[in-house]
Design an enzyme around this catalytic site. Structure first.
Site, PDB file in Angstrom:
ATOM      1  N   ARG A 237      17.556  11.499   1.529  1.00  0.00           N
ATOM      2  CA  ARG A 237      17.819  12.822   2.097  1.00  0.00           C
ATOM      3  C   ARG A 237      19.028  13.429   1.418  1.00  0.00           C
ATOM      4  NH1 ARG A 237      17.878  10.081   7.167  1.00  0.00           N
ATOM      5  NH2 ARG A 237      15.781  10.065   8.042  1.00  0.00           N
TER       6      ARG A 237
ATOM      7  N   LYS B 299      24.174  12.666  -0.629  1.00  0.00           N
ATOM      8  CA  LYS B 299      22.871  12.156  -1.036  1.00  0.00           C
ATOM      9  C   LYS B 299      22.726  10.749  -0.466  1.00  0.00           C
ATOM     10  CE  LYS B 299      20.089  11.916  -5.164  1.00  0.00           C
ATOM     11  NZ  LYS B 299      20.017  12.161  -6.601  1.00  0.00           N
TER      12      LYS B 299
ATOM     13  N   ASP C 280      16.402  11.228 -16.122  1.00  0.00           N
ATOM     14  CA  ASP C 280      15.480  12.073 -15.351  1.00  0.00           C
ATOM     15  C   ASP C 280      15.777  13.549 -15.638  1.00  0.00           C
ATOM     16  OD1 ASP C 280      13.500  12.802 -13.577  1.00  0.00           O
ATOM     17  OD2 ASP C 280      14.667  12.395 -11.776  1.00  0.00           O
TER      18      ASP C 280
ATOM     19  N   GLN D 106      14.435  16.581   2.381  1.00  0.00           N
ATOM     20  CA  GLN D 106      13.956  15.281   2.848  1.00  0.00           C
ATOM     21  C   GLN D 106      12.920  14.799   1.845  1.00  0.00           C
ATOM     22  OE1 GLN D 106      14.012  13.596   6.396  1.00  0.00           O
ATOM     23  NE2 GLN D 106      13.172  12.033   5.034  1.00  0.00           N
ATOM     24  N   GLY D 107      13.236  13.736   1.135  1.00  0.00           N
ATOM     25  CA  GLY D 107      12.304  13.237   0.126  1.00  0.00           C
ATOM     26  C   GLY D 107      11.837  11.841   0.444  1.00  0.00           C
ATOM     27  N   ALA D 108      11.024  11.289  -0.436  1.00  0.00           N
ATOM     28  CA  ALA D 108      10.501   9.944  -0.234  1.00  0.00           C
ATOM     29  C   ALA D 108      11.594   8.897  -0.450  1.00  0.00           C
ATOM     30  CB  ALA D 108       9.349   9.705  -1.186  1.00  0.00           C
TER      31      ALA D 108
HETATM   32  N1  ADP Z   1      26.000  18.876  -5.988  1.00  0.00           N
HETATM   33  C1  ADP Z   1      25.037  19.720  -5.617  1.00  0.00           C
HETATM   34  N2  ADP Z   1      25.319  21.026  -5.385  1.00  0.00           N
HETATM   35  C2  ADP Z   1      24.349  21.886  -5.020  1.00  0.00           C
HETATM   36  N3  ADP Z   1      23.064  21.540  -4.831  1.00  0.00           N
HETATM   37  C3  ADP Z   1      22.720  20.260  -5.045  1.00  0.00           C
HETATM   38  C4  ADP Z   1      23.677  19.280  -5.448  1.00  0.00           C
HETATM   39  N4  ADP Z   1      23.060  18.090  -5.552  1.00  0.00           N
HETATM   40  C5  ADP Z   1      21.776  18.306  -5.235  1.00  0.00           C
HETATM   41  N5  ADP Z   1      21.553  19.602  -4.941  1.00  0.00           N
HETATM   42  C6  ADP Z   1      20.266  20.212  -4.539  1.00  0.00           C
HETATM   43  O1  ADP Z   1      19.408  19.202  -4.008  1.00  0.00           O
HETATM   44  C7  ADP Z   1      18.286  19.003  -4.859  1.00  0.00           C
HETATM   45  C8  ADP Z   1      17.957  17.522  -4.951  1.00  0.00           C
HETATM   46  O2  ADP Z   1      19.045  16.810  -5.482  1.00  0.00           O
HETATM   47  P1  ADP Z   1      18.833  15.610  -6.512  1.00  0.00           P
HETATM   48  O3  ADP Z   1      20.163  14.990  -6.768  1.00  0.00           O
HETATM   49  O4  ADP Z   1      18.086  16.106  -7.697  1.00  0.00           O
HETATM   50  O5  ADP Z   1      17.973  14.581  -5.641  1.00  0.00           O
HETATM   51  P2  ADP Z   1      16.459  14.084  -5.739  1.00  0.00           P
HETATM   52  O6  ADP Z   1      16.581  12.644  -6.117  1.00  0.00           O
HETATM   53  O7  ADP Z   1      15.916  14.297  -4.380  1.00  0.00           O
HETATM   54  O8  ADP Z   1      15.748  14.880  -6.811  1.00  0.00           O
HETATM   55  C9  ADP Z   1      18.658  19.633  -6.189  1.00  0.00           C
HETATM   56  O9  ADP Z   1      17.530  20.069  -6.927  1.00  0.00           O
HETATM   57  C10 ADP Z   1      19.552  20.785  -5.753  1.00  0.00           C
HETATM   58  O10 ADP Z   1      18.754  21.874  -5.338  1.00  0.00           O
HETATM   59 MG    MG Z   2      16.276  15.664  -8.587  1.00  0.00          MG
END
Ligand code: ADP
Ligand code: MG
Length: 223
Positions: A17, A31, A136, A12-14
């Protein structure tokens, strides 16, 4: 995502989710992005959707370029979410590096770190050859599974041929490494070496990178 019991929230982020679940019999990550209440509603809606589109495009463009990304299953702009392959049992590069750094004198660990630096440099080099700017690059946005590295989190990605944009992409990565990991100097140097092996136009980018870095330093000194 509200009335779907099939999914559990894992983050859960800003900005949104992350859910884990099953979709069409496949393990998926969903996402979801929020609209932010304090911004202008229409502008906000446009921005949110642009980031979802950027995410989808980045994933697909990288895949076409031969860089590992999760498979893209569904983009639902109405519900502001994206369904992708769950890279099951993966670890983030961040956790992986931190674990190895716990015993940094261990020769085997050093080799693993160097190999990872090589892989990251090669992939980012390839991305930039294909004019994909990730936007990023951090060790939380790189997943490791069975000796393969996957890039995720393409919401700020875009296409650009400019050396400046590529240099900034590298600079973001360097800053992220410095703020997250010990021994990041050596690690980043290795990334750059491998980047150069995988990007014929690296010279212009590296020159720009040095400039971006100097600008960054000056800014830090001023305040
Ligand atoms: N396709 C995926 N498979 C497995 N884990 C994932 C995947 N996408 C995201 N995650 C997990 O969720 C976290 C956050 O995803 P991310 O896309 O980086 O979103 P945010 O914008 O919140 O940083 C990642 O660091 C990873 O741990
Ligand atoms: Mg990320």
């Amino acid at each position: 995502m509200d009335n779907n019991t099939n999914f559990t929230i894992i983050k859960q982020g800003a900005e949104g989710r992350i859910y884990k679940g099953v979709y069409l019999q496949k393990p998926v990550i969903v996402k979801e992005r929020f609209n932010k209440k304090y911004r202008h509603p229409e502008l906000d809606d446009t921005l949110t959707k642009e980031r979802i589109k950027a995410e989808a495009r980045g994933i697909v463009r990288c895949k076409v370029a031969g860089i590992f990304t999760p498979a893209l299953y569904l983009v639902d702009l109405k519900r502001r979410c994206i369904f992708m392959e769950d890279i099951e049992n993966s670890t983030t590069a961040k956790d992986y590096i931190n674990k190895l750094n716990e015993d940094e004198e261990n020769e085997e660990n050093k080799k693993c770190i160097d190999k990872l630096a090589y892989e990251i440099g090669a992939s980012v080099g390839k991305m930039h050859v294909n004019n994909i700017i990730h936007g990023d690059l951090t060790t939380s946005n790189i997943l490791i599974k069975a000796n393969k590295i996957y890039f995720i989190d393409f919401g700020l990605s875009h296409v650009s041929t400019s050396a400046e944009d590529k240099a900034v992409d590298l600079y973001v990565l360097e800053r992220a490494l410095l703020s997250t990991h010990a021994n990041s100097d050596r690690f980043f140097k290795k990334i750059l070496l491998s980047y150069q092996d995988n990007n014929k136009k690296y010279k212009e980018v590296i020159t720009r990178f040095e400039e971006v870095r100097t600008r960054g330093r000056k800014r830090t000194m001023i305040g």
